[in-house]
Design an enzyme around this catalytic site. Sequence first.
Site, PDB file in Angstrom:
ATOM      1  N   SER A   1       0.814  -1.177   0.169  1.00 39.49           N
ATOM      2  CA  SER A   1       0.102   0.019  -0.110  1.00 39.49           C
ATOM      3  C   SER A   1       0.835   1.170   0.051  1.00 39.49           C
ATOM      4  CB  SER A   1      -0.917   0.127   1.082  1.00 39.49           C
ATOM      5  OG  SER A   1      -0.288   0.469   2.484  1.00 39.49           O
ATOM      6  N   CYS A   2       0.243   2.383  -0.153  1.00 39.39           N
ATOM      7  CA  CYS A   2       0.997   3.630  -0.537  1.00 39.39           C
ATOM      8  C   CYS A   2       1.517   4.024   0.863  1.00 39.39           C
ATOM      9  CB  CYS A   2      -0.044   4.918  -0.711  1.00 39.39           C
ATOM     10  SG  CYS A   2      -1.490   4.761   0.116  1.00 39.39           S
ATOM     11  N   ASN A   3       0.853   3.768   2.103  1.00 40.03           N
ATOM     12  CA  ASN A   3       1.802   3.958   3.275  1.00 40.03           C
ATOM     13  C   ASN A   3       2.867   3.095   3.888  1.00 40.03           C
ATOM     14  OD1 ASN A   3       0.523   6.305   4.693  1.00 40.03           O
ATOM     15  ND2 ASN A   3      -1.177   5.132   4.711  1.00 40.03           N
TER      16      ASN A   3
ATOM     17  N   HIS B   1      -0.264  -1.538   8.588  1.00 36.92           N
ATOM     18  CA  HIS B   1       0.904  -1.036   8.024  1.00 36.92           C
ATOM     19  C   HIS B   1       2.194  -1.765   8.680  1.00 36.92           C
ATOM     20  CE1 HIS B   1      -2.290   1.980   8.040  1.00 36.92           C
ATOM     21  NE2 HIS B   1      -1.955   1.924   6.689  1.00 36.92           N
TER      22      HIS B   1
ATOM     23  N   HIS C   1      -0.903  11.492   2.974  1.00 31.87           N
ATOM     24  CA  HIS C   1      -0.934  10.951   4.330  1.00 31.87           C
ATOM     25  C   HIS C   1       0.373  11.368   5.084  1.00 31.87           C
ATOM     26  CE1 HIS C   1      -3.615   7.715   3.074  1.00 31.87           C
ATOM     27  NE2 HIS C   1      -2.764   7.415   2.082  1.00 31.87           N
TER      28      HIS C   1
HETATM   29  N1  LIG Z   1      -6.127   5.320  -4.051  1.00 34.90           N
HETATM   30  C1  LIG Z   1      -4.878   5.134  -3.263  1.00 34.90           C
HETATM   31  O1  LIG Z   1      -4.664   6.082  -2.605  1.00 34.90           O
HETATM   32  C2  LIG Z   1      -4.288   3.886  -3.198  1.00 34.90           C
HETATM   33  C3  LIG Z   1      -4.764   2.757  -3.486  1.00 34.90           C
HETATM   34  N2  LIG Z   1      -4.027   1.628  -3.581  1.00 34.90           N
HETATM   35  C4  LIG Z   1      -4.723   0.231  -3.825  1.00 34.90           C
HETATM   36  O2  LIG Z   1      -4.764   0.127  -5.243  1.00 34.90           O
HETATM   37  C5  LIG Z   1      -6.068  -0.551  -5.540  1.00 34.90           C
HETATM   38  C6  LIG Z   1      -6.956  -0.044  -6.365  1.00 34.90           C
HETATM   39  O3  LIG Z   1      -7.321   1.463  -5.667  1.00 34.90           O
HETATM   40  P1  LIG Z   1      -7.785   2.533  -6.309  1.00 34.90           P
HETATM   41  O4  LIG Z   1      -7.290   2.764  -7.796  1.00 34.90           O
HETATM   42  O5  LIG Z   1      -7.956   3.711  -5.305  1.00 34.90           O
HETATM   43  O6  LIG Z   1      -9.447   2.185  -6.729  1.00 34.90           O
HETATM   44  P2  LIG Z   1     -10.415   3.104  -7.669  1.00 34.90           P
HETATM   45  O7  LIG Z   1     -11.477   3.001  -7.060  1.00 34.90           O
HETATM   46  O8  LIG Z   1     -10.075   4.420  -7.905  1.00 34.90           O
HETATM   47  O9  LIG Z   1     -10.215   2.260  -9.031  1.00 34.90           O
HETATM   48  C7  LIG Z   1     -10.613   0.748  -9.050  1.00 34.90           C
HETATM   49  C8  LIG Z   1     -10.836   0.521 -10.604  1.00 34.90           C
HETATM   50  O10 LIG Z   1     -11.489  -0.677 -10.481  1.00 34.90           O
HETATM   51  C9  LIG Z   1     -12.548  -0.792 -11.435  1.00 34.90           C
HETATM   52  N3  LIG Z   1     -13.305  -2.072 -10.930  1.00 34.90           N
HETATM   53  C10 LIG Z   1     -14.300  -1.769 -10.322  1.00 34.90           C
HETATM   54  N4  LIG Z   1     -15.230  -2.890 -10.160  1.00 34.90           N
HETATM   55  C11 LIG Z   1     -14.685  -3.786 -10.861  1.00 34.90           C
HETATM   56  C12 LIG Z   1     -14.757  -4.949 -11.220  1.00 34.90           C
HETATM   57  N5  LIG Z   1     -15.784  -5.917 -10.892  1.00 34.90           N
HETATM   58  N6  LIG Z   1     -13.968  -5.600 -12.051  1.00 34.90           N
HETATM   59  C13 LIG Z   1     -12.727  -4.956 -12.761  1.00 34.90           C
HETATM   60  N7  LIG Z   1     -12.553  -3.649 -12.146  1.00 34.90           N
HETATM   61  C14 LIG Z   1     -13.641  -3.022 -11.337  1.00 34.90           C
HETATM   62  C15 LIG Z   1     -13.192   0.625 -11.467  1.00 34.90           C
HETATM   63  O11 LIG Z   1     -13.729   0.592 -12.814  1.00 34.90           O
HETATM   64  P3  LIG Z   1     -14.680   1.452 -13.280  1.00 34.90           P
HETATM   65  O12 LIG Z   1     -14.262   3.098 -13.012  1.00 34.90           O
HETATM   66  O13 LIG Z   1     -15.015   1.452 -14.708  1.00 34.90           O
HETATM   67  O14 LIG Z   1     -15.968   1.148 -12.548  1.00 34.90           O
HETATM   68  C16 LIG Z   1     -12.092   1.556 -11.068  1.00 34.90           C
HETATM   69  O15 LIG Z   1     -11.310   2.070 -12.251  1.00 34.90           O
HETATM   70  C17 LIG Z   1      -6.595  -0.962  -4.445  1.00 34.90           C
HETATM   71  O16 LIG Z   1      -6.238  -2.177  -3.781  1.00 34.90           O
HETATM   72  C18 LIG Z   1      -6.109   0.049  -3.171  1.00 34.90           C
HETATM   73  O17 LIG Z   1      -5.999  -0.497  -1.984  1.00 34.90           O
HETATM   74  C19 LIG Z   1      -2.746   1.665  -2.913  1.00 34.90           C
HETATM   75  C20 LIG Z   1      -2.177   2.867  -3.000  1.00 34.90           C
HETATM   76  C21 LIG Z   1      -2.823   3.941  -2.844  1.00 34.90           C
HETATM   77  O1  LIG Z   2      -2.808   2.284   0.429  1.00 32.66           O
HETATM   78  C1  LIG Z   2      -3.625   3.120   0.983  1.00 32.66           C
HETATM   79  O2  LIG Z   2      -3.675   3.317   2.240  1.00 32.66           O
HETATM   80  P1  LIG Z   2      -3.049   2.307   3.410  1.00 32.66           P
HETATM   81  O3  LIG Z   2      -1.799   2.019   3.228  1.00 32.66           O
HETATM   82  O4  LIG Z   2      -3.471   3.098   4.538  1.00 32.66           O
HETATM   83  O5  LIG Z   2      -4.090   1.225   3.230  1.00 32.66           O
HETATM   84  C2  LIG Z   2      -4.319   3.808  -0.118  1.00 32.66           C
HETATM   85  O6  LIG Z   2      -4.190   5.254   0.468  1.00 32.66           O
HETATM   86  C3  LIG Z   2      -5.759   3.477  -0.120  1.00 32.66           C
HETATM   87  O7  LIG Z   2      -6.296   3.492   1.273  1.00 32.66           O
HETATM   88  P2  LIG Z   2      -7.668   3.434   1.397  1.00 32.66           P
HETATM   89  O8  LIG Z   2      -7.876   2.145   1.683  1.00 32.66           O
HETATM   90  O9  LIG Z   2      -7.961   4.178   2.496  1.00 32.66           O
HETATM   91  O10 LIG Z   2      -8.460   3.846   0.189  1.00 32.66           O
END
Ligand SMILES: NC(=O)C1=CN([C@@H]2O[C@H](COP(=O)(O)OP(=O)(O)OC[C@H]3O[C@@H](n4cnc5c(N)ncnc54)[C@H](OP(=O)(O)O)[C@@H]3O)[C@@H](O)[C@H]2O)C=CC1
Ligand SMILES: O=C(OP(=O)(O)O)[C@H](O)COP(=O)(O)O
Length: 334
Positions: free
Chosen positions: A140-142, A192, A217
């Site tokens: 994860s990002c953190n 974390h 964060h």
């Molecule tokens: N955001 C953050 O700060 C961070 C996130 N992460 C991790 O990255 C991963 C993705 O997070 P994040 O990018 O924020 O999530 P988002 O919600 O921004 O994006 C998720 C994507 O998945 C797609 N989706 C939804 N449902 C389905 C499905 N049934 N099948 C296939 N695709 C689907 C969505 O598509 P559509 O838009 O077309 O519905 C969307 O584009 C998670 O594991 C998260 O914990 C890690 C670091 C930081």
């Molecule tokens: O990887 C993240 O945070 P995390 O390290 O606190 O799980 C991203 O900020 C996504 O966090 P969220 O699960 O609060 O969307």
Amino acid sequence: MKVKVGINGYGTIGKRVAYAVTRQDDMELIGVTKTKPDFEAYRAEELGIPVYAASEEFLPRFEKAGFEVAGTLNDLLEKVDVIIDATPGGMGAKNKPIYEKAGVKAIFQGGEKADVAQVSFVAQANYEKALGKDYVRVVSCNTTGLVRTLSAIQDYIDYVYAVMIRRAADPNDIKRGPINAIKPSVTVPSHHGPDVQTVIPINIETSAFVVPTTIMHVHSVMVELKKPLEAKDVIEIFENTTRVILFEKEKGFESTAQLIEFARDLHREWNNLYEIAVWKESISVRGNRLFYIQAVHQESDVVPENIDAIRAMFEMADKWESIKKTNESLGILK
Ligand SMILES: NC(=O)C1=CN([C@@H]2O[C@H](COP(=O)(O)OP(=O)(O)OC[C@H]3O[C@@H](n4cnc5c(N)ncnc54)[C@H](OP(=O)(O)O)[C@@H]3O)[C@@H](O)[C@H]2O)C=CC1
Ligand SMILES: O=C(OP(=O)(O)O)[C@H](O)COP(=O)(O)O
């Protein structure tokens, strides 16, 4: 030969990784998946990126809107060497059998549990562990932020205690968006600490709180040292650590707001701050205890990690060759 990359989940992380792939001369972006034909799907189309339906069940949505998809996830999997799973947390584990059946390597994100993959990854800490692997999890990002700085001082660490102050939601999120409250993760340790241990073997405990902001964060890190280290040594170490930048309050970096403004001033795409920002003045040592405060741009710090993970899995470059290539391609400062 270029590695053919697909992105399943073109959201916050997926679209940034897709962009980063297009910046590499040894990779080719084959396509991305969407569940619906919203503005992100149209933008991908405008950029010439083939859009696939995330599964057959979503096809009627595209048909109804008259949006022509290139196929479904299964069609995309036939064309790629590796799929980046950037679907919402927990969905990656459910998708894994589809990738296994297709015989395609996969990279998962930090919302998945460690056991989804053969290795949990932060390039500068354990690139070699991912060499030749089929399934890798970018943490994860953190966790990435903690590992970047802690791995640099790993030899000095006896015990780490860190408090995560987490942004409530990403800027585009209208469902969880900043609440007027401070919300603790009452499970201690938060995920974390144990997650850091999936990458580097250190003693660490963490707790976490959500606060009303969308931009970054912040971590308050306290380290019990097992051998002497002065603040000036830590400054020198961090100055020589890739993807870690020291920022000074003295120069106007008073909060996360100025850090993001700095990324905007760099004209970074989506104001990405790929580097972990450590406040220089916060680095202090009292007796055998080291303190520092750092900030993490949640939407972007894991992006270069996904690129390096691809190179490791296909054994395309050694660790520093890949990190240097990724850094240069994304304008990462050091
Ligand atoms: N955001 C953050 O700060 C961070 C996130 N992460 C991790 O990255 C991963 C993705 O997070 P994040 O990018 O924020 O999530 P988002 O919600 O921004 O994006 C998720 C994507 O998945 C797609 N989706 C939804 N449902 C389905 C499905 N049934 N099948 C296939 N695709 C689907 C969505 O598509 P559509 O838009 O077309 O519905 C969307 O584009 C998670 O594991 C998260 O914990 C890690 C670091 C930081
Ligand atoms: O990887 C993240 O945070 P995390 O390290 O606190 O799980 C991203 O900020 C996504 O966090 P969220 O699960 O609060 O969307």
